[in-house]
Each structure stands twice: as structure tokens, then as C-alpha cells.
Design an enzyme around this catalytic site. Structure first.
Site, mmCIF file in Angstrom:
data_model
loop_
_atom_site.group_PDB
_atom_site.id
_atom_site.type_symbol
_atom_site.label_atom_id
_atom_site.label_comp_id
_atom_site.label_asym_id
_atom_site.label_seq_id
_atom_site.Cartn_x
_atom_site.Cartn_y
_atom_site.Cartn_z
ATOM 1 N N LYS A 153 0.836 -1.204 0.000
ATOM 2 C CA LYS A 153 0.000 0.000 0.000
ATOM 3 C C LYS A 153 0.877 1.262 0.000
ATOM 4 O O LYS A 153 0.698 2.152 -0.822
ATOM 5 C CB LYS A 153 -0.936 0.022 1.233
ATOM 6 C CG LYS A 153 -1.860 -1.188 1.316
ATOM 7 C CD LYS A 153 -2.797 -1.109 2.502
ATOM 8 C CE LYS A 153 -2.130 -1.197 3.854
ATOM 9 N NZ LYS A 153 -1.418 -2.474 4.123
ATOM 10 N N ARG B 248 -10.073 0.419 8.493
ATOM 11 C CA ARG B 248 -9.562 -0.919 8.743
ATOM 12 C C ARG B 248 -10.550 -1.787 9.514
ATOM 13 O O ARG B 248 -10.238 -2.913 9.860
ATOM 14 C CB ARG B 248 -8.311 -0.764 9.575
ATOM 15 C CG ARG B 248 -7.140 -1.553 9.092
ATOM 16 C CD ARG B 248 -6.025 -1.086 9.988
ATOM 17 N NE ARG B 248 -4.833 -1.796 9.879
ATOM 18 C CZ ARG B 248 -3.737 -1.329 9.288
ATOM 19 N NH1 ARG B 248 -3.738 -0.191 8.653
ATOM 20 N NH2 ARG B 248 -2.645 -2.021 9.341
ATOM 21 N N ARG C 46 11.724 -5.493 4.772
ATOM 22 C CA ARG C 46 11.426 -4.067 4.550
ATOM 23 C C ARG C 46 12.387 -3.174 5.334
ATOM 24 O O ARG C 46 12.718 -3.434 6.481
ATOM 25 C CB ARG C 46 10.003 -3.751 4.990
ATOM 26 C CG ARG C 46 9.737 -2.234 4.960
ATOM 27 C CD ARG C 46 8.303 -1.855 5.097
ATOM 28 N NE ARG C 46 7.649 -2.504 6.198
ATOM 29 C CZ ARG C 46 6.332 -2.502 6.368
ATOM 30 N NH1 ARG C 46 5.569 -1.898 5.499
ATOM 31 N NH2 ARG C 46 5.806 -3.110 7.397
ATOM 32 N N ARG D 88 11.079 -1.499 10.847
ATOM 33 C CA ARG D 88 9.961 -1.186 11.744
ATOM 34 C C ARG D 88 9.883 -2.216 12.858
ATOM 35 O O ARG D 88 10.006 -3.410 12.609
ATOM 36 C CB ARG D 88 8.639 -1.176 10.948
ATOM 37 C CG ARG D 88 8.279 0.213 10.462
ATOM 38 C CD ARG D 88 7.102 0.276 9.558
ATOM 39 N NE ARG D 88 5.939 -0.477 9.961
ATOM 40 C CZ ARG D 88 4.810 -0.503 9.252
ATOM 41 N NH1 ARG D 88 4.726 0.179 8.129
ATOM 42 N NH2 ARG D 88 3.783 -1.207 9.656
ATOM 43 N N ARG E 132 -0.456 -9.446 13.103
ATOM 44 C CA ARG E 132 -1.047 -8.430 12.226
ATOM 45 C C ARG E 132 -1.875 -9.085 11.120
ATOM 46 O O ARG E 132 -2.918 -8.570 10.726
ATOM 47 C CB ARG E 132 0.047 -7.540 11.627
ATOM 48 C CG ARG E 132 0.624 -6.584 12.655
ATOM 49 C CD ARG E 132 1.934 -5.985 12.203
ATOM 50 N NE ARG E 132 1.797 -5.162 11.026
ATOM 51 C CZ ARG E 132 2.815 -4.789 10.275
ATOM 52 N NH1 ARG E 132 4.045 -5.180 10.578
ATOM 53 N NH2 ARG E 132 2.618 -4.036 9.215
HETATM 54 P P1 AP5 Z 1 4.790 -1.655 1.915
HETATM 55 O O1 AP5 Z 1 4.466 -0.805 0.738
HETATM 56 O O2 AP5 Z 1 5.512 -1.034 3.059
HETATM 57 O O3 AP5 Z 1 3.464 -2.435 2.388
HETATM 58 P P2 AP5 Z 1 2.187 -1.894 3.167
HETATM 59 O O4 AP5 Z 1 0.991 -2.522 2.518
HETATM 60 O O5 AP5 Z 1 2.205 -0.413 3.273
HETATM 61 O O6 AP5 Z 1 2.433 -2.603 4.557
HETATM 62 P P3 AP5 Z 1 2.325 -2.030 6.048
HETATM 63 O O7 AP5 Z 1 3.105 -2.961 6.918
HETATM 64 O O8 AP5 Z 1 2.682 -0.580 6.117
HETATM 65 O O9 AP5 Z 1 0.803 -2.210 6.287
HETATM 66 P P4 AP5 Z 1 0.058 -2.263 7.600
HETATM 67 O O10 AP5 Z 1 -1.300 -2.025 7.058
HETATM 68 O O11 AP5 Z 1 0.199 -3.464 8.409
HETATM 69 O O12 AP5 Z 1 0.763 -1.147 8.516
HETATM 70 P P5 AP5 Z 1 0.343 0.333 8.898
HETATM 71 O O13 AP5 Z 1 1.547 1.160 8.935
HETATM 72 O O14 AP5 Z 1 -0.827 0.777 8.103
HETATM 73 O O15 AP5 Z 1 5.636 -2.919 1.374
HETATM 74 C C1 AP5 Z 1 6.117 -3.908 2.271
HETATM 75 C C2 AP5 Z 1 7.505 -4.424 1.776
HETATM 76 O O16 AP5 Z 1 7.334 -5.110 0.536
HETATM 77 C C3 AP5 Z 1 8.519 -3.299 1.477
HETATM 78 O O17 AP5 Z 1 9.795 -3.753 1.826
HETATM 79 C C4 AP5 Z 1 8.404 -3.080 -0.033
HETATM 80 O O18 AP5 Z 1 9.633 -2.629 -0.565
HETATM 81 C C5 AP5 Z 1 8.080 -4.487 -0.515
HETATM 82 N N1 AP5 Z 1 7.194 -4.504 -1.680
HETATM 83 C C6 AP5 Z 1 6.112 -3.693 -1.901
HETATM 84 N N2 AP5 Z 1 5.501 -4.039 -3.051
HETATM 85 C C7 AP5 Z 1 6.206 -5.095 -3.559
HETATM 86 C C8 AP5 Z 1 6.052 -5.901 -4.729
HETATM 87 N N3 AP5 Z 1 5.038 -5.706 -5.590
HETATM 88 N N4 AP5 Z 1 6.940 -6.918 -4.928
HETATM 89 C C9 AP5 Z 1 7.939 -7.140 -4.047
HETATM 90 N N5 AP5 Z 1 8.144 -6.406 -2.921
HETATM 91 C C10 AP5 Z 1 7.287 -5.400 -2.681
HETATM 92 O O19 AP5 Z 1 -0.222 0.097 10.416
HETATM 93 C C11 AP5 Z 1 0.658 -0.193 11.469
HETATM 94 C C12 AP5 Z 1 -0.144 -0.327 12.769
HETATM 95 O O20 AP5 Z 1 -0.804 0.918 13.086
HETATM 96 C C13 AP5 Z 1 -1.290 -1.354 12.739
HETATM 97 O O21 AP5 Z 1 -0.836 -2.676 13.010
HETATM 98 C C14 AP5 Z 1 -2.224 -0.805 13.836
HETATM 99 O O22 AP5 Z 1 -1.755 -1.131 15.117
HETATM 100 C C15 AP5 Z 1 -2.095 0.695 13.653
HETATM 101 N N6 AP5 Z 1 -3.122 1.231 12.724
HETATM 102 C C16 AP5 Z 1 -2.892 1.822 11.515
HETATM 103 N N7 AP5 Z 1 -4.047 2.160 10.924
HETATM 104 C C17 AP5 Z 1 -5.037 1.781 11.775
HETATM 105 C C18 AP5 Z 1 -6.454 1.842 11.707
HETATM 106 N N8 AP5 Z 1 -7.096 2.368 10.633
HETATM 107 N N9 AP5 Z 1 -7.165 1.338 12.746
HETATM 108 C C19 AP5 Z 1 -6.553 0.818 13.824
HETATM 109 N N10 AP5 Z 1 -5.208 0.717 13.948
HETATM 110 C C20 AP5 Z 1 -4.449 1.207 12.922
HETATM 111 MG MG MG Z 2 2.361 0.943 4.871
#
Ligand code: AP5
Ligand code: MG
Length: 217
Positions: free
Chosen positions: A13, A87, A126, A159, A170
């Protein structure tokens, strides 16, 4: 253009949003990035979110909805891409209510589809830039100089929630609480499905094709 980007942890994402920002002149609103900034700045919200994030659970809806409603209200007229929000079905309903009150509903929802088996390798490899937020991977998307950000030379970080045991939690949280959001939007909005298991450039090209078709509508 107002877009919601859905997908499991590690679906890509953040990676895809960063590519869309300049192309479509939209703001990237990542709930995870906003929470990490709150934590880094030592705010009360950051302290409240800490334990949930580090254990792979969701931060309570009331805190998140307030935080994201504020971010959406400040977004430019040209639009935004929501990443990581909503989410839960409750968050999606609250977002729809607040958007309906000023008549600016979401134009499209994109769901990045990926199998759990690929995710662990993506998360543990990552690396991100603490300064500009750029996202890399030790094998798939390497920086030009190992361990340094291409944009500003900053030391790349891992991270804390990318530890294998937290990633596992997660993913469980995603399947239980976030997957139903796709079903919610299928009843209430236009949902585009994109295969996110292929290379990032290929995912990006597919997204651009789909979004360009909408922009031309
Ligand atoms: P990346 O682009 O970083 O993936 P992402 O989908 O953004 O993954 P996140 O870990 O950020 O998602 P998340 O939803 O768990 O975390 P968030 O920060 O929102 O890519 C991942 C890796 O893969 C990278 O190394 C990249 O280079 C590689 N990659 C990407 N695309 C690729 C491809 N096509 N091929 C190969 N490699 C690739 O949330 C964190 C925490 O915050 C949550 O756990 C929760 O506690 C809290 N939180 C956030 N939002 C909410 C909400 N709305 N409600 C409640 N709690 C929340
Ligand atoms: Mg992300």
C-alpha cells in the site's frame, strides 16, 4: 480524486501510494505513518497507540476515526489516497458518514490482493527512511547504496512491528477485522481488485491503467 487503498500488511500500500502522489496530485494519508509520527513526537495519541501497534492489534476506532477525519478534512481539493484506513467496518461507516455530510464521497476503492505466504518475506526484508518515509526491501527494492535512503542519505530503519511474531498477529488481525471492509465497500462503492503479488512496477502500471480509466470518465 479520492481513493481508498486496501490490502493486507505488506501488500504494498505504502509503496504504491508514494508512486501515485505526484502522478495524480493527491495527498497520501497513511494512518500508520501518522501514528508513527505521533509516537516519534511523544504525543498523548502516540502513547495511547503504542502497545496496540507493537503487538499487532488495531488501535481503538474512536482514536483512529478522530485522527483520520481531521486529516481528510485538511486534504487538498485535488484529493487523497487513504492507506491503512478504514480498517474495520465501523471505521468505514464513520468515514462515509463524515464524507456524506459535505458531499465528497470516495470515488474508488482499490483492493491489493496478496497471499499470506508472500507477506512474511516482504515484511522482514522491509527497510524505511525515518526522515522521508521512502520504502525499500533488502532484495526486491534495494536502495542504490546499501542501508541508505536514495532521497536523503539517511540510515534506513526496520519497523519494530516487522518482527515475525508481530507480523503473524497483524495478519490474523487483518483477516478478522479488515477483510470484511472489502465486503462493505463492494456493497457501497466501486471496488477494483489488483493482483499485488507481482513486481511493484507491474502493480503500479495496472493501478495507473485503472485509475486513468476512471479519471477519463
Ligand atoms: P509496503 O508498501 O511497506 O506495504 P504496506 O501494505 O504499506 O504494509 P504495512 O506494513 O505498512 O501495512 P500495515 O497495514 O500493516 O501497517 P500500517 O503502517 O498501516 O511494502 C512492504 C515491503 O514489501 C517493502 O519492503 C516493499 O519494498 C516491498 N514490496 C512492496 N511491493 C512489492 C512488490 N510488488 N513486490 C515485491 N516487494 C514489494 O499500520 C501499522 C499499525 O498501526 C497497525 O498494526 C495498527 O496497530 C495501527 N493502525 C494503523 N491504521 C489503523 C487503523 N485504521 N485502525 C486501527 N489501527 C491502525
Ligand atoms: Mg504501509
Amino acid at each position: 480524486m479520492r481513493v481508498v487503498l486496501l490490502g493486507a500488511p505488506g501488500a504494498g500500500k505504502g509503496t504504491q501510494c508514494k508512486r501515485m502522489v505526484d502522478k495524480y496530485n493527491v495527498q497520501h494519508l497513511s494512518s500508520g505513518d501518522i501514528l508513527r509520527t505521533e509516537r516519534a513526537e511523544g504525543t498523548e495519541l502516540g502513547a495511547q497507540a503504542q502497545d496496540y501497534m507493537d503487538s499487532g492489534r488495531l488501535v481503538p476506532d474512536d482514536l483512529i476515526v478522530k485522527m483520520m477525519a481531521g486529516a481528510v478534512a485538511k486534504a487538498p481539493e485535488s484529493g487523497y489516497i487513504l492507506d491503512g484506513f478504514p480498517r474495520t467496518v465501523n471505521q468505514a461507516e464513520e468515514l462515509d458518514k463524515s464524507l456524506a455530510s459535505d458531499g465528497r464521497m470516495i470515488d474508488v476503492v482499490v483492493n491489493l490482493q496478496i497471499d499470506d505466504s508472500i507477506i512474511m518475506e516482504r515484511m522482514t526484508g522491509r527497510r524505511s527512511c525515518p526522515k522521508c518515509g521512502a520504502i525499500y526491501h533488502v532484495k526486491n527494492l534495494k536502495p542504490k547504496v546499501e542501508g541508505k535512503c536514495d532521497n536523503d542519505g539517511e540510515e534506513l530503519m526496520q519497523r519494530p512491528d516487522d518482527k515475525p511474531e508481530v507480523v503473524k498477529k497483524r495478519l490474523e488481525t487483518y483477516h478478522e477485522q479488515t477483510e470484511p471492509v472489502v465486503g462493505y465497500y463492494k456493497q457501497h462503492a466501486c471496488v477494483l481488485e489488483v493482483d499485488a503479488s507481482v513486481a511493484a512496477d507491474e502493480v503500479g502500471a495496472k493501478l495507473v491503467d485503472m485509475l486513468d480509466a476512471l479519471v477519463g470518465c
